[in-house]
Scaffold this active site. Structure first.
Site, mmCIF file in Angstrom:
data_model
loop_
_atom_site.group_PDB
_atom_site.id
_atom_site.type_symbol
_atom_site.label_atom_id
_atom_site.label_comp_id
_atom_site.label_asym_id
_atom_site.label_seq_id
_atom_site.Cartn_x
_atom_site.Cartn_y
_atom_site.Cartn_z
ATOM 1 N N GLU A 100 -61.393 -16.367 -28.919
ATOM 2 C CA GLU A 100 -61.131 -16.713 -27.529
ATOM 3 C C GLU A 100 -61.400 -15.526 -26.608
ATOM 4 O O GLU A 100 -61.221 -14.367 -26.985
ATOM 5 C CB GLU A 100 -59.682 -17.198 -27.371
ATOM 6 C CG GLU A 100 -59.479 -18.538 -28.077
ATOM 7 C CD GLU A 100 -58.137 -19.192 -27.777
ATOM 8 O OE1 GLU A 100 -58.146 -20.397 -27.494
ATOM 9 O OE2 GLU A 100 -57.096 -18.519 -27.831
ATOM 10 N N CYS A 113 -61.223 -10.508 -20.502
ATOM 11 C CA CYS A 113 -60.404 -10.002 -21.599
ATOM 12 C C CYS A 113 -61.129 -10.361 -22.896
ATOM 13 O O CYS A 113 -61.272 -11.542 -23.216
ATOM 14 C CB CYS A 113 -59.031 -10.668 -21.526
ATOM 15 S SG CYS A 113 -57.956 -10.243 -22.900
ATOM 16 N N CYS A 127 -46.965 -12.141 -31.639
ATOM 17 C CA CYS A 127 -48.349 -12.357 -31.199
ATOM 18 C C CYS A 127 -49.060 -13.425 -32.032
ATOM 19 O O CYS A 127 -49.081 -13.350 -33.260
ATOM 20 C CB CYS A 127 -49.108 -11.040 -31.285
ATOM 21 S SG CYS A 127 -50.803 -11.155 -30.705
ATOM 22 N N CYS A 341 -51.185 -13.019 -22.445
ATOM 23 C CA CYS A 341 -51.086 -11.999 -23.497
ATOM 24 C C CYS A 341 -50.459 -12.570 -24.763
ATOM 25 O O CYS A 341 -49.392 -13.170 -24.723
ATOM 26 C CB CYS A 341 -50.199 -10.851 -23.044
ATOM 27 S SG CYS A 341 -50.827 -9.936 -21.677
HETATM 28 N N1 SAH Z 1 -54.128 -5.094 -30.556
HETATM 29 C C1 SAH Z 1 -54.073 -4.540 -29.232
HETATM 30 C C2 SAH Z 1 -54.754 -5.432 -28.251
HETATM 31 C C3 SAH Z 1 -54.006 -6.714 -27.951
HETATM 32 S S1 SAH Z 1 -53.651 -6.604 -26.286
HETATM 33 C C4 SAH Z 1 -52.650 -4.204 -28.876
HETATM 34 O O1 SAH Z 1 -51.760 -4.535 -29.647
HETATM 35 O O2 SAH Z 1 -52.428 -3.557 -27.865
HETATM 36 C C5 SAH Z 1 -52.518 -7.737 -25.973
HETATM 37 C C6 SAH Z 1 -51.240 -7.195 -25.378
HETATM 38 O O3 SAH Z 1 -50.357 -8.295 -25.317
HETATM 39 C C7 SAH Z 1 -50.569 -6.158 -26.262
HETATM 40 O O4 SAH Z 1 -49.811 -5.273 -25.490
HETATM 41 C C8 SAH Z 1 -49.648 -7.026 -27.082
HETATM 42 O O5 SAH Z 1 -48.601 -6.313 -27.672
HETATM 43 C C9 SAH Z 1 -49.193 -7.995 -26.040
HETATM 44 N N2 SAH Z 1 -48.655 -9.244 -26.574
HETATM 45 C C10 SAH Z 1 -48.878 -9.811 -27.763
HETATM 46 N N3 SAH Z 1 -48.176 -10.953 -27.882
HETATM 47 C C11 SAH Z 1 -47.530 -11.113 -26.722
HETATM 48 C C12 SAH Z 1 -46.667 -12.118 -26.224
HETATM 49 N N4 SAH Z 1 -46.345 -13.176 -26.938
HETATM 50 N N5 SAH Z 1 -46.208 -11.967 -24.967
HETATM 51 C C13 SAH Z 1 -46.542 -10.903 -24.212
HETATM 52 N N6 SAH Z 1 -47.345 -9.924 -24.632
HETATM 53 C C14 SAH Z 1 -47.827 -10.028 -25.878
#
Ligand code: SAH
Length: 358
Positions: A100, A113, A127, A341
């Site tokens: 995605e 993104c 996540c 996110c």
């Molecule tokens: N692997 C990288 C890139 C992913 S970025 C990382 O972990 O940073 C996506 C961002 O969204 C990251 O900060 C991740 O921790 C956050 N994220 C993941 N699941 C989420 C959720 N359910 N709600 C809000 N933020 C979330």
């Protein structure tokens, strides 16, 4: 006899090559260096996905490319548009895997993104992208093609990129570095490093390696908790690289690159949103001049967490500010189409087809 599939896999993908690499390749097949620049422009500026569109190239060369080479050309399997204008794409790659990509509209321009892997191996408990594990890395050309597909589909220029989709960018380090070189190349779409953010869950060796590249991009670190106990309960990566390694690596990164780090902090009710946590967080990062991005955690099936309420998030933000830490609350774009996110998921083509027919 070689199957059609393995023959295709053996082809060289020209979209994956940085300009210096493509120049080398052109020389190796007896072509002058200027061809490389022309071909690079066709792929990364005019965004063609078919050799036959490269009208200024010799026919024999295009025939040779047709036999031996390929270009990244994902297809849009699904396109969903949010009330706020955000568009989420399910893109099918040449091997049938689907990822995605999200296009968001901000006042300063369109931001894409991008995903960097098919799935993710990091296992963060909140996540969706990691729930089914990691299948493979995306190539530099596949990541760039996410941007190009969104740009062509909307007919609008993309000015900013965030590496915040599916996958851990620093777990696919070399391909991500080549992608950054390609996407910021003046002969391509020329998106400046200052308009690019890369987010990591905190792979310390990757942060150290990235510091050595001296890129002008913004590094975001997914912190989400100010102590090891809470952070490890949310993110298994913290067991490998706990805060006493991560924070010094962030400080060293800032010193080395002169760029401020941005910390992401997803607010989870009853887990990391108390006044005590705000104090711990301020103590941990005070003096770095870093920025904290507070994100109400987004709902994900199978996740044990729910979001802090808005008043609590505002209180947390205010406390951080009072304790000398700069903090903002991130807007939640695209949550009505599960494009926010942590809500992105990989799929395979069969799944996508089933979904379409239901
Ligand atoms: N692997 C990288 C890139 C992913 S970025 C990382 O972990 O940073 C996506 C961002 O969204 C990251 O900060 C991740 O921790 C956050 N994220 C993941 N699941 C989420 C959720 N359910 N709600 C809000 N933020 C979330």
């Amino acid at each position: 006899m070689e199957s059609a599939k393995s023959a295709a896999a053996a082809k060289i993908c020209l979209s994956d090559m940085t300009l210096p690499r493509l120049t080398e390749y052109c020389k190796s097949i007896g072509q002058p260096a200027f061809r490389a620049k022309q071909i690079f422009k066709w792929i990364h500026q005019k965004l063609v996905t078919d050799f036959s569109a490269m009208t200024d190239q010799p026919k024999t060369l295009l025939e040779q490319f047709g036999r031996e080479c390929t270009l990244a050309a994902p297809t849009i399997r699904r396109r969903q548009q949010s009330r706020d204008g955000t568009v989420k794409y399910l893109l099918q790659l040449s091997d049938g895997n689907c990822i995605e990509t999200v296009l968001m509209r901000y006042h300063y321009g369109n931001t894409v993104c991008v995903s960097t892997q098919v799935g993710c191996a990091m296992g963060c408990r909140f996540c969706a992208s990691t729930q089914a594990g990691r299948v493979r890395d995306l190539t530099p050309g596949e990541i760039a093609a996410e941007v190009y597909t969104a740009q062509k589909d909307t007919g609008e220029r993309v000015s900013h990129i965030v590496l915040m989709g599916i996958g851990e960018p620093l777990h696919n380090f070399d391909n991500v570095m080549d992608f950054l070189e390609i996407i910021s190349c003046p002969e391509g779409v020329n998106i400046g490093m200052r308009n690019i953010s890369l987010s990591t869950c905190g792979l310390v060796p990757g942060i150290e390696k990235l510091a050595g590249r001296h890129l002008q991009l913004t590094l975001s670190v997914s912190l989400h908790a100010p102590n090891n106990k809470t952070r490890s309960s949310m993110m298994p990566v913290n067991d490998a690289y706990p805060l006493e390694q991560l924070i010094p690596a962030c400080r060293a990164y800032q010193k080395e690159t002169g760029r401020r780090i941005s910390f992401e902090y997803s607010m989870v009710k009853g887990v990391n949103d108390s006044p005590q946590m705000a104090r711990e967080l301020a103590n941990l990062i005070r003096g770095m001049g870093a920025h904290v991005n507070l994100i109400p955690i987004n709902p994900v099936d199978g996740s044990p967490y729910s979001a802090s309420d808005e008043a609590n998030i505002r209180r947390f933000q205010k406390m951080l500010e009072e304790l000398g830490v700069n903090a903002t609350v991130r807007r939640r774009l695209g949550s009505d189409i599960s494009a926010a996110c942590g809500q992105l998921r990989r799929e395979d083509a069969r799944q996508a087809a089933q979904q379409q027919s239901t």
